[in-house]
Design an enzyme around this catalytic site. Structure first.
Site, PDB file in Angstrom:
ATOM      1  CB  SER A   1     -37.064   1.831  62.421  1.00 25.72           C
ATOM      2  OG  SER A   1     -36.002   1.234  61.725  1.00 25.72           O
TER       3      SER A   1
ATOM      4  CE1 TYR B   1     -33.798   5.698  62.613  1.00 25.54           C
ATOM      5  CE2 TYR B   1     -33.528   3.313  62.646  1.00 25.54           C
ATOM      6  CZ  TYR B   1     -34.195   4.435  62.193  1.00 25.54           C
ATOM      7  OH  TYR B   1     -35.262   4.304  61.335  1.00 25.54           O
TER       8      TYR B   1
HETATM    9  N1  LIG Z   1     -36.851   5.713  54.947  1.00 25.18           N
HETATM   10  C1  LIG Z   1     -36.643   4.564  55.566  1.00 25.18           C
HETATM   11  O1  LIG Z   1     -36.087   3.600  54.995  1.00 25.18           O
HETATM   12  C2  LIG Z   1     -37.110   4.355  56.986  1.00 25.18           C
HETATM   13  C3  LIG Z   1     -37.045   3.076  57.535  1.00 25.18           C
HETATM   14  C4  LIG Z   1     -37.511   2.892  58.828  1.00 25.18           C
HETATM   15  C5  LIG Z   1     -38.009   3.964  59.568  1.00 25.18           C
HETATM   16  N2  LIG Z   1     -38.017   5.190  59.005  1.00 25.18           N
HETATM   17  C6  LIG Z   1     -38.553   6.277  59.814  1.00 25.18           C
HETATM   18  O2  LIG Z   1     -39.557   6.933  59.085  1.00 25.18           O
HETATM   19  C7  LIG Z   1     -39.672   8.284  59.515  1.00 25.18           C
HETATM   20  C8  LIG Z   1     -39.627   9.209  58.313  1.00 25.18           C
HETATM   21  O3  LIG Z   1     -38.395   9.036  57.674  1.00 25.18           O
HETATM   22  P1  LIG Z   1     -38.129   9.387  56.142  1.00 25.18           P
HETATM   23  O4  LIG Z   1     -37.396   8.243  55.538  1.00 25.18           O
HETATM   24  O5  LIG Z   1     -39.362   9.873  55.508  1.00 25.18           O
HETATM   25  O6  LIG Z   1     -37.032  10.542  56.341  1.00 25.18           O
HETATM   26  P2  LIG Z   1     -36.953  12.019  55.752  1.00 25.18           P
HETATM   27  O7  LIG Z   1     -35.650  12.556  56.207  1.00 25.18           O
HETATM   28  O8  LIG Z   1     -37.264  12.016  54.284  1.00 25.18           O
HETATM   29  O9  LIG Z   1     -38.160  12.775  56.496  1.00 25.18           O
HETATM   30  C9  LIG Z   1     -38.114  13.093  57.853  1.00 25.18           C
HETATM   31  C10 LIG Z   1     -38.699  14.466  58.046  1.00 25.18           C
HETATM   32  O10 LIG Z   1     -38.650  14.745  59.441  1.00 25.18           O
HETATM   33  C11 LIG Z   1     -38.233  16.086  59.606  1.00 25.18           C
HETATM   34  N3  LIG Z   1     -37.586  16.272  60.900  1.00 25.18           N
HETATM   35  C12 LIG Z   1     -36.356  15.836  61.290  1.00 25.18           C
HETATM   36  N4  LIG Z   1     -36.111  16.243  62.538  1.00 25.18           N
HETATM   37  C13 LIG Z   1     -37.188  16.948  62.940  1.00 25.18           C
HETATM   38  C14 LIG Z   1     -37.519  17.635  64.136  1.00 25.18           C
HETATM   39  N5  LIG Z   1     -36.653  17.686  65.169  1.00 25.18           N
HETATM   40  N6  LIG Z   1     -38.713  18.258  64.227  1.00 25.18           N
HETATM   41  C15 LIG Z   1     -39.580  18.241  63.181  1.00 25.18           C
HETATM   42  N7  LIG Z   1     -39.317  17.617  62.011  1.00 25.18           N
HETATM   43  C16 LIG Z   1     -38.130  16.977  61.909  1.00 25.18           C
HETATM   44  C17 LIG Z   1     -37.244  16.341  58.464  1.00 25.18           C
HETATM   45  O11 LIG Z   1     -37.108  17.733  58.210  1.00 25.18           O
HETATM   46  C18 LIG Z   1     -37.908  15.576  57.338  1.00 25.18           C
HETATM   47  O12 LIG Z   1     -38.785  16.401  56.589  1.00 25.18           O
HETATM   48  C19 LIG Z   1     -38.515   8.508  60.503  1.00 25.18           C
HETATM   49  O13 LIG Z   1     -39.006   8.382  61.828  1.00 25.18           O
HETATM   50  C20 LIG Z   1     -37.569   7.376  60.167  1.00 25.18           C
HETATM   51  O14 LIG Z   1     -36.749   7.019  61.258  1.00 25.18           O
HETATM   52  C21 LIG Z   1     -37.606   5.412  57.729  1.00 25.18           C
END
Ligand SMILES: NC(=O)c1ccc[n+]([C@@H]2O[C@H](COP(=O)([O-])OP(=O)(O)OC[C@H]3O[C@@H](n4cnc5c(N)ncnc54)[C@H](O)[C@@H]3O)[C@@H](O)[C@H]2O)c1
Length: 174
Positions: free
Chosen positions: A145, A158
């Site tokens: 991130s 985070y």
């Molecule tokens: N969306 C953003 O703006 C953004 C920005 C930077 C980084 N990220 C990173 O991208 C990745 C995906 O995020 P996203 O935005 O798609 O979020 P999201 O919440 O839509 O998806 C995350 C998924 O991970 C699953 N999850 C959570 N904890 C878990 C666990 N302990 N074991 C197994 N599965 C688990 C959730 O059930 C969910 O389906 C994450 O690592 C997040 O930190 C997202």
């Protein structure tokens, strides 16, 4: 495009967001998918959506918590058992955690965020790298991130965990 024809891709966090979108795109390019997530309904939704557009797609789903090493070991083994190999691994599951000042963040919340975002990514690399070293090939993409390269207000867990993911990724040469 069929760039992923016969390629096996394992994705954590495949039940929502980036993981689900990546799964759809990879299926459209011919990949066989192994999707792991804590959220069973999310996994079923991803599978249903993909099969609607790509009825022949090979999709295996596994409900698991990436923060638990033995569950990560299980879904990696299950993927190899199902598809025979792992060409690529999208090590992506993660949470944002609660927002709070560092002094008020709390040990429990800090441990929760780090155990999923950092330990989970480490466990994934540990188990998948063993498979890939044996195969002699494979690619891993870890999701960090912007919070992995600079501070993000009120998100100690985070920022600490995502900086850790960047460090782990940089440290994973031979
Ligand atoms: N969306 C953003 O703006 C953004 C920005 C930077 C980084 N990220 C990173 O991208 C990745 C995906 O995020 P996203 O935005 O798609 O979020 P999201 O919440 O839509 O998806 C995350 C998924 O991970 C699953 N999850 C959570 N904890 C878990 C666990 N302990 N074991 C197994 N599965 C688990 C959730 O059930 C969910 O389906 C994450 O690592 C997040 O930190 C997202």
């Amino acid at each position: 495009m069929n760039r992923f024809h016969e390629k096996v891709v394992l994705i954590t966090g495949g039940g929502s967001g980036l993981g689900a979108d990546a799964a759809k795109q990879l299926a459209s390019e011919g990949a066989k998918l192994s999707l792991a997530d804590l959220n069973k309904e999310g996994l079923e939704e991803t599978k249903k959506t993909i099969l609607k557009d790509f009825p022949d797609a090979a999709i295996h789903t596994i409900t698991a918590n990436v923060a638990h090493e033995e569950e990560v070991s299980s879904f990696v083994n299950e993927t190899v058992k199902t598809f025979g190999k792992i060409d690529a691994f999208f090590n992506n599951a993660g949470i944002e955690g609660k927002q709070n000042l560092t002094e008020d963040f709390g040990e429990e919340e800090f441990n929760r965020v780090v155990s999923i975002n950092l330990n989970g990514v480490f466990f994934g690399m540990m188990h998948v790298l063993k498979v890939m070293r044996k195969q002699g090939y494979g690619s891993i993409v870890n999701t960090a991130s912007v919070g992995g390269i600079r501070g993000v207000g009120n998100q100690s867990g985070y920022a600490a965990s995502k900086h850790g993911v960047v460090g782990l990724t940089r440290n994973s040469g031979k």
